[in-house]
Design an enzyme around this catalytic site. Sequence first.
Site, PDB file in Angstrom:
ATOM      1  N   ASP A  49      -1.354  -1.748   3.714  1.00 16.61           N
ATOM      2  CA  ASP A  49      -0.021  -1.792   4.333  1.00 16.61           C
ATOM      3  C   ASP A  49      -0.062  -1.251   5.769  1.00 16.61           C
ATOM      4  O   ASP A  49      -1.026  -0.596   6.176  1.00 16.61           O
ATOM      5  CB  ASP A  49       0.927  -0.944   3.471  1.00 16.61           C
ATOM      6  CG  ASP A  49       2.375  -1.377   3.574  1.00 16.61           C
ATOM      7  OD1 ASP A  49       2.701  -2.153   4.490  1.00 16.61           O
ATOM      8  OD2 ASP A  49       3.188  -0.920   2.741  1.00 16.61           O
ATOM      9  N   ASP A  92       9.021  -8.273   1.767  1.00 10.45           N
ATOM     10  CA  ASP A  92       9.621  -7.342   0.801  1.00 10.45           C
ATOM     11  C   ASP A  92      10.836  -7.976   0.144  1.00 10.45           C
ATOM     12  O   ASP A  92      11.328  -7.474  -0.863  1.00 10.45           O
ATOM     13  CB  ASP A  92      10.063  -6.052   1.511  1.00 10.45           C
ATOM     14  CG  ASP A  92       8.898  -5.115   1.735  1.00 10.45           C
ATOM     15  OD1 ASP A  92       7.806  -5.381   1.205  1.00 10.45           O
ATOM     16  OD2 ASP A  92       9.071  -4.107   2.452  1.00 10.45           O
TER      17      ASP A  92
HETATM   18  C1  DGJ Z   1       6.142  -1.766   2.584  1.00  7.88           C
HETATM   19  C2  DGJ Z   1       5.618  -2.826   1.670  1.00  7.88           C
HETATM   20  O1  DGJ Z   1       5.965  -4.087   2.140  1.00  7.88           O
HETATM   21  C3  DGJ Z   1       6.156  -2.600   0.269  1.00  7.88           C
HETATM   22  O2  DGJ Z   1       5.754  -3.620  -0.579  1.00  7.88           O
HETATM   23  C4  DGJ Z   1       5.712  -1.264  -0.219  1.00  7.88           C
HETATM   24  O3  DGJ Z   1       4.328  -1.251  -0.377  1.00  7.88           O
HETATM   25  C5  DGJ Z   1       6.158  -0.178   0.749  1.00  7.88           C
HETATM   26  N1  DGJ Z   1       5.756  -0.465   2.089  1.00  7.88           N
HETATM   27  C6  DGJ Z   1       5.598   1.155   0.333  1.00  7.88           C
HETATM   28  O4  DGJ Z   1       5.832   2.128   1.264  1.00  7.88           O
END
Ligand code: DGJ
Length: 768
Positions: A474, A544
Amino acid sequence: MIEAKNGVFNLATPNTSYIFKVGECGVLEHLYYGKRLDAFDAELMSNVQNVKICDATAYDKDHSLLFLDNLMTEFSTEGRGDYRLASMKASYDNGHSVLDFVYETYSITQGIPSMEGLPSVYGDEFCTLEVVLKERLFPLRLRLYYLVSDEKDAIVRFSRVENEGSEDVYIQALASLQLDVPNPYWNLVTLDGAWARERMVCDRPLRPGIHINDSKTGASGAFHNPAIALKAPNATELQGDVIGLNLIYSGNHQESVELSPYGRVRLLTGINPNTFTWRLKAKSSFTAPQAVMVYSDKGLNGMSHEMHRFVNENVCRGPWRDKERPVLVNNWEATYFDFNEEKLLDLADTAKDVGIELFVLDDGWFGEREDDTTSLGDWTANGRKLPNGLAGLSSKLHEKGLMFGIWIEPEMVSEKSRLFERHPDWRIAIPNRKPGVGRNQYILDWTREDVTDYMIACISTLLEESKANYVKWDMNRFFSDFNTQGSDKYFMGEFLHRYVLGFYKVLEALTAKFPDILFEGCASGGNRFDLGVLCYMNQIWTSDDTDVLMRQFIQWGTSFFYPQSVMGCHVSASPNHQSLRISSIEDRFNVAAFGILGYEMDLTRLPSNELDIIKEQIRFYKKNRRLFQFGTFTRDISYFNGGNNLKWLVADEEHLVMLDACMLNVPNMPNDRLVVPLLDAGFNARGTERLLVSSRVQRIDRSRLGDNASKFKEDQRGLGLETSVYAGQLESAGIVLGQRFTGSGDIRLTRIRPDFSTEMYIVDRMMI
Ligand code: DGJ
């Protein structure tokens, strides 16, 4: 095939030709890019004027009809009469910045040149044409590269500049690719958005002037993806001229599209010149990232099909490239930061029961992390949540027959962390100034060797000890305060590009060391969805936003340039956490199935009937997984066409699955027809062949039926369609489907299509 004859270069792919020549004064004149020409006369395509343009600047007095401003070229600079944006800008210490590159020589070799720390496409099928240009006055050489194959229509290009003199040169821009197009009649298609609404399709006619599609946030970004297309105004999903471009780079990029006063269109793509200056020292070279281009006369899908094949076969790599990707459960939206080993194992048990194969532990497992304010940089397990460490959790998951996946964000550091206490100078900041902050976190300075080396060692230990099978990588903030602390060893204009090189260095090392780990890129959802990332990681978290409707827009836009084999797509809770939209679990699955399927919700709290539905979904997905992940993906009807309806297909020669999604339900409409564009979608069936068509049986979401619920005895919908039909009929006349629910008559006989609902149809060859 690359042919070079009498100064004319002809790059022929199976369906396209790209032609340019050495023109007057050694200028490289672009002649043609489009449908393949098996024979042509180059001089009939040349654009050199035969009468003067009144106020334009001619090349010199001996070449008074050579107007660079009205010429299509392969490469351009400023100050010699071409007033469009240029492929290259550079200057010397004394301020001299007018450059004039002319043809010197060329070579054709099998294979692909080294990219000096940048990601590269690969493939034995490629030959490289290298065209060398020389600056007339200064000791500078420019090399233009064209990678061409006899198997694919994709052509890859990049450029390299060499300083052969003894003085430094400051490069302000070096495009990876310049493409001049002769006529102005095009629409520009871009993928624009932001967090939770990434890659929305934007399609508009070109207007005189310059359109810039770029990123300045440090990553390729969700504001404007580096992939763009030119589309003939009458082109549709299935027919018409389309040119697609994509840059193989994960940092700040810029695509400029300029419609000039003479009606020419110039496309440039490369590192964003707005945030870039490179000091090119004596006897050194600078290479711009690769970019890929595809022309198709078969509409947007024709371009997408070629891009998809190219990404699957020449960008993605390693043992996972062709393997079916596991169905996963991710605990992020199930627990957020609030979990312990027991809770995770409960989730894992339920996941295993329904057929899930990979358990992904998301954010919150390390250091003192209870929320997003601490611990980034401290990549050891949080003892309170995971008393048996990562290794303990991982071995329990492995014993259950699940793979173990781990979330990391290695580019970041929290102020509250042991790493920051030890190395405050490792974060990106300007001395005596408080650095900007995003999500309470700071960025580590990956332009520094010591920092990247440390992180390679640290993450290697983590992956070895935890025996992870998958990594979700990430990156959750934009860049600011570009500076390497305590050092002025290079130009600040170089910082962001050097950071990207550091990012690639770490990825290269980790993916080489752990080839069996499946890596998934992520950046606050899909904020770094690009081909640079895909050269190292085989899949990317698309967004997300897992809302049933938003995902249709997001996956649809993404599919223009990226195949479904790289898109992470999850079924999450209802109401959706990003949109609060309520939708049925069947509809969420039907959309997520057109990518790499995962579940991101607390399965332990679902009623048993929903778990039964999920079990059936996963069984169905696994049965059709190769098709969903690697089949030819085609968009038929889309909201793009101004409709209230979207249709996607995945197909191979034998088998096809189609999604029909509606946005808003309109009662009392004429009957729908199921018409399937078999041949366009890659399902090769003769007109008189009989095919088997069925609908995927879905459970009725009774909560959507209100007072009508009692009238429906059966729990299943899906029209029970199972019939055989001639291929030709299915392609044109179609099958008339049962009436939609309208609230009157015997509603038990109707198809229930509430807002945002979906149906899935399956076409098979008949077994005789
Ligand atoms: C952003 C990501 O896109 C999410 O899926 C998740 O992993 C969060 N960060 C966790 O902080």
